[in-house]
Design an enzyme around this catalytic site. Structure first.
Site, short mmCIF file in Angstrom:
data_model
loop_
_atom_site.label_atom_id
_atom_site.label_comp_id
_atom_site.label_asym_id
_atom_site.label_seq_id
_atom_site.Cartn_x
_atom_site.Cartn_y
_atom_site.Cartn_z
CB CYS A 180 7.46 -30.23 -48.62
SG CYS A 180 6.53 -31.48 -47.70
CB CYS A 223 3.55 -29.87 -46.22
SG CYS A 223 2.74 -28.94 -44.92
#
Length: 222
Positions: free
Chosen positions: A141, A67
């Protein structure tokens, strides 16, 4: 006694000197008294085993979870994979594409609620790792677009690449951990699905029967 004390007391005094004999015998001149090595200077006889690394050549498949800052979603995925893998065939690590930061305390608390301790996980920058050491890369993400330039190899074949779109709980949670818990559970389901795919692929590689899609150069947006 502690293990260190037991190990230290098991050391022999140089020569044939015995403490009991010394106590029973008549007083001796200082030159006749054997030199005794102080306890804190004696070498340890027991070696301390180092923990097995979470990824590397010891594993058949190595997975990297990413992420932006390796502070929440990728740490949750990392923790789930470590908890769910049944044996030592699948290695795992996590990192931040932009940088590494401290793990968010609410992420640690949320994972602890399901019995997974990520409090001692390190927060790393992706640049600390080599893409060649990993077979699977997962962005948590929807940040696969940030893997460009010299980082583009992380999503190129023969590596499997998955771009998950998990909500950022830090921005959405009202303060009661409800969003952290939801994202935690969603991440756990994704990791279970990925783990099943990888285990099926390992069975296929060994010539055993398994039902799995052809993941030879898979790139999936989910």
């Amino acid at each position: 006694r502690t293990r260190c004390e037991r190990a230290q007391r098991s050391q022999h005094v140089p020569g044939d000197f015995e403490l009991g004999d010394f106590c029973k015998s008549s007083p001796k001149r200082p030159s006749e008294i054997p030199e005794i090595t102080p306890v804190h200077h004696r070498p340890m006889t027991e070696s301390v085993s180092t923990p097995m690394p979470t990824h590397g050549g010891e594993y058949a498949v190595n997975v990297m979870f990413l992420c932006s800052h390796n502070s929440c979603r990728s740490q949750m995925a990392d923790g789930w994979m470590r908890a769910l893998r049944r044996d030592a065939r699948i290695g795992v690590a996590s990192a931040g594409i932009k940088s590494g930061r401290c793990i968010k305390p609410k992420a640690v608390k949320g994972m602890a609620e399901v019995g997974i301790d990520v409090s001692d996980h390190a927060s790393n920058s992706l640049r600390k790792f080599s893409a060649d050491a990993f077979d699977v890369c997962v962005t948590c993400c929807a940040c696969g677009g940030a893997l460009d330039g010299d980082l583009a190899e992380w999503k190129q074949p023969p590596r499997l690449f998955f771009d998950w779109c998990l909500d950022g709980p830090d921005a959405l949670d009202p303060g009661d951990l409800s969003v952290y818990r939801r994202v935690r559970d969603e991440t756990g389901e994704r990791v279970r699905e990925l783990l099943q795919l990888l285990e099926d692929e390992l069975l296929l590689a060994r010539g055993q029967t398994a039902v799995a899609p052809d993941a030879g150069s898979m790139s999936i947006d989910v």
